[in-house]
Design a protein around this motif. Structure first.
Motif, PDB file in Angstrom:
ATOM      1  N   GLU A   1      37.300  70.599  61.276  1.00  0.00           N
ATOM      2  CA  GLU A   1      36.605  70.387  62.534  1.00  0.00           C
ATOM      3  C   GLU A   1      35.687  69.174  62.421  1.00  0.00           C
ATOM      4  O   GLU A   1      35.335  68.734  61.318  1.00  0.00           O
ATOM      5  CB  GLU A   1      35.780  71.631  62.889  1.00  0.00           C
ATOM      6  N   ARG A   2      35.301  68.612  63.573  1.00  0.00           N
ATOM      7  CA  ARG A   2      34.393  67.467  63.588  1.00  0.00           C
ATOM      8  C   ARG A   2      33.115  67.809  62.819  1.00  0.00           C
ATOM      9  O   ARG A   2      32.513  68.863  63.011  1.00  0.00           O
ATOM     10  CB  ARG A   2      34.048  67.082  65.029  1.00  0.00           C
ATOM     11  N   GLY A   3      32.746  66.905  61.923  1.00  0.00           N
ATOM     12  CA  GLY A   3      31.532  67.099  61.143  1.00  0.00           C
ATOM     13  C   GLY A   3      31.695  67.984  59.928  1.00  0.00           C
ATOM     14  O   GLY A   3      30.725  68.206  59.192  1.00  0.00           O
ATOM     15  N   GLN A   4      32.933  68.452  59.676  1.00  0.00           N
ATOM     16  CA  GLN A   4      33.148  69.397  58.574  1.00  0.00           C
ATOM     17  C   GLN A   4      34.126  68.888  57.521  1.00  0.00           C
ATOM     18  O   GLN A   4      34.438  69.598  56.565  1.00  0.00           O
ATOM     19  CB  GLN A   4      33.669  70.736  59.138  1.00  0.00           C
ATOM     20  N   GLY A   5      34.631  67.665  57.660  1.00  0.00           N
ATOM     21  CA  GLY A   5      35.627  67.169  56.729  1.00  0.00           C
ATOM     22  C   GLY A   5      35.160  67.120  55.288  1.00  0.00           C
ATOM     23  O   GLY A   5      35.937  67.350  54.359  1.00  0.00           O
ATOM     24  N   TRP A   6      33.885  66.835  55.073  1.00  0.00           N
ATOM     25  CA  TRP A   6      33.333  66.755  53.723  1.00  0.00           C
ATOM     26  C   TRP A   6      33.383  68.098  52.994  1.00  0.00           C
ATOM     27  O   TRP A   6      33.420  68.149  51.767  1.00  0.00           O
ATOM     28  CB  TRP A   6      31.885  66.249  53.776  1.00  0.00           C
ATOM     29  N   ARG A   7      33.413  69.186  53.749  1.00  0.00           N
ATOM     30  CA  ARG A   7      33.422  70.514  53.132  1.00  0.00           C
ATOM     31  C   ARG A   7      34.734  70.803  52.399  1.00  0.00           C
ATOM     32  O   ARG A   7      34.767  71.639  51.482  1.00  0.00           O
ATOM     33  CB  ARG A   7      33.179  71.595  54.181  1.00  0.00           C
ATOM     34  N   LEU A   8      35.824  70.157  52.791  1.00  0.00           N
ATOM     35  CA  LEU A   8      37.106  70.407  52.129  1.00  0.00           C
ATOM     36  C   LEU A   8      37.034  70.059  50.645  1.00  0.00           C
ATOM     37  O   LEU A   8      37.632  70.737  49.810  1.00  0.00           O
ATOM     38  CB  LEU A   8      38.212  69.602  52.798  1.00  0.00           C
ATOM     39  N   ALA A   9      36.310  69.004  50.312  1.00  0.00           N
ATOM     40  CA  ALA A   9      36.161  68.627  48.912  1.00  0.00           C
ATOM     41  C   ALA A   9      35.324  69.661  48.165  1.00  0.00           C
ATOM     42  O   ALA A   9      35.623  70.007  47.015  1.00  0.00           O
ATOM     43  CB  ALA A   9      35.524  67.251  48.803  1.00  0.00           C
TER      44      ALA A   9
END
Length: 386
Positions: free
Chosen positions: A300-308
């Motif tokens: 989701e928007r603003g959450q891409g960094w959490r995948l790492a």
């Protein structure tokens, strides 16, 4: 439209190749790709390149490269889309075979960044932006990426150190890639100690510009019947654009071109983005990797960094990225990068990625960007099964 397969691949190590000319660098990749394809004779050559006309003082580059490779008389042209030139050349090559125009195409991406140095080269690279309203005001690609990162930090409030995961992953994967420029792991401490390039962009948030050449041979399954290694099918290939100037966009954090190219390429392939086994995204800057994951629909928007943080992006995660080191650790040969991504994805789908192999990889999503997704080219590749 006919089925199109990748019958041959080749590439040179990425680095600072001071001693090798532009034409010789391209020839090494071409020779490797043609040998890999069993000697198929190309009827057309499409060259992806960004800087040669300024840095190497060479126009009509495709003619030079074809002539030097002993391919006289064939159709040859250079395709330019800034740092997405390699992916654009691949797209043109795919269309040439799929449409029936020709049966065998050679695509090569080549860049000699070291043919010029200092302010002259910085000025050449900046041509990826709007000259009148960005470059003339002193903006560089790094400063532009820093503005995007600053806005992302303001809008979504992720911890600043969250971006470290992307260069760390790239460098970890590059350790076992013999073609990578930087084959050393990077610690979080090293990331945080690195110098500031343009606040908040640090040294490890930016992929290093470099020299390199990569090539692929595209043809039909029928023409590739005597090729002994597994074939890779091109199931989708689409380009899209956004505004060139970042300030003309209603939302600078929405990579619309990246979104549309993914959606249309996957629709063309008859799949959803989530049905791929790996995603070779564009990490010219770490913030662009995050925004590409979001644009493709993987977060989701603003959450891409959490995948790492969730360990989802490693070689054995649910969505491996940068499997051979990406631009950050492989090196970023600009106009050649899009073809390197294709070659690396093909190695995965052929089961030939060695220590970097994604288990049971059957389908790959590959995306190359020009600047902050001003142009985006996305391809869906799949292990060919007839």
């Amino acid at each position: 439209m006919r089925d199109v397969v990748i019958a041959g691949i080749g590439m040179t190590p990425v680095g600072e190749h001071w001693e090798i000319s532009l034409r010789s660098l391209a020839y090494r990749a071409i020779r490797a790709a043609r040998q890999d394809a069993g000697g198929l004779q190309p009827q057309a050559l499409y060259v992806g390149n960004f800087l040669a006309i300024d840095s190497s003082r060479q126009a009509n580059l495709a003619c030079l490269i074809a002539d030097n490779a002993g391919l006289g008389g064939i159709e040859a042209m250079t395709v330019e889309a800034a740092d997405a030139s390699g992916a654009a050349a691949f797209h043109v090559g795919y269309l040439a075979v799929a449409s029936g125009l020709v049966d065998v195409v050679l695509v090569v991406g080549v860049e000699k960044y070291t043919d010029a140095l200092g302010p002259e080269q910085e000025s050449a690279v900046a041509q990826a932006m709007d000259y009148d309203y960005e470059v003339m005001q002193g903006l560089t690609l790094a400063a532009q990426a820093a503005l995007v990162m600053q806005r992302y930090l303001y809008e979504y409030r992720p911890p600043r150190e969250a971006f470290a995961a992307f260069p760390m992953l790239a460098h970890a994967n590059a350790v076992t890639n013999p073609y990578a420029m930087y084959r050393r792991a990077v610690s979080r401490e090293a990331y945080e100690r690195a110098e500031m390039i343009a606040d908040p962009l640090r040294l490890f948030d930016m992929a290093p510009y470099a020299d390199g050449a990569a090539a692929v041979v595209l043809t039909t399954p029928e023409r590739a019947r005597d090729v002994t290694h597994p074939l890779v099918a091109v199931r989708g290939s689409i380009g899209a654009i956004d505004t060139l100037a970042l300030h003309d966009r209603p939302d600078p954090l929405a990579f619309e071109a990246a979104y549309h190219s993914v959606q249309r390429a996957c629709e063309m392939a008859g799949i959803r983005p989530g049905e791929v086994d790996l995603f070779e995204l564009d990490d010219a800057f770490s913030i662009y990797a995050v925004l590409s994951l979001e644009a493709a629909g993987f977060a989701e928007r603003g959450q891409g960094w959490r995948l790492a943080e969730q360990d989802a992006l490693g070689l054995r995660g649910r969505l491996p990225i940068l499997t051979m080191g990406g631009s950050k650790a492989r090196g970023n040969p600009l106009g050649a990068t899009g073809v390197y991504q294709i070659v690396e994805a093909a190695l995965q789908l052929r089961g030939e990625a060695g220590a970097n192999q994604v288990p049971n990889a059957r389908r790959a999503l590959v995306q190359n960007l020009a600047g902050p997704a001003s142009s985006a080219f996305t391809h869906v590749l799949e292990r060919y099964s007839g």
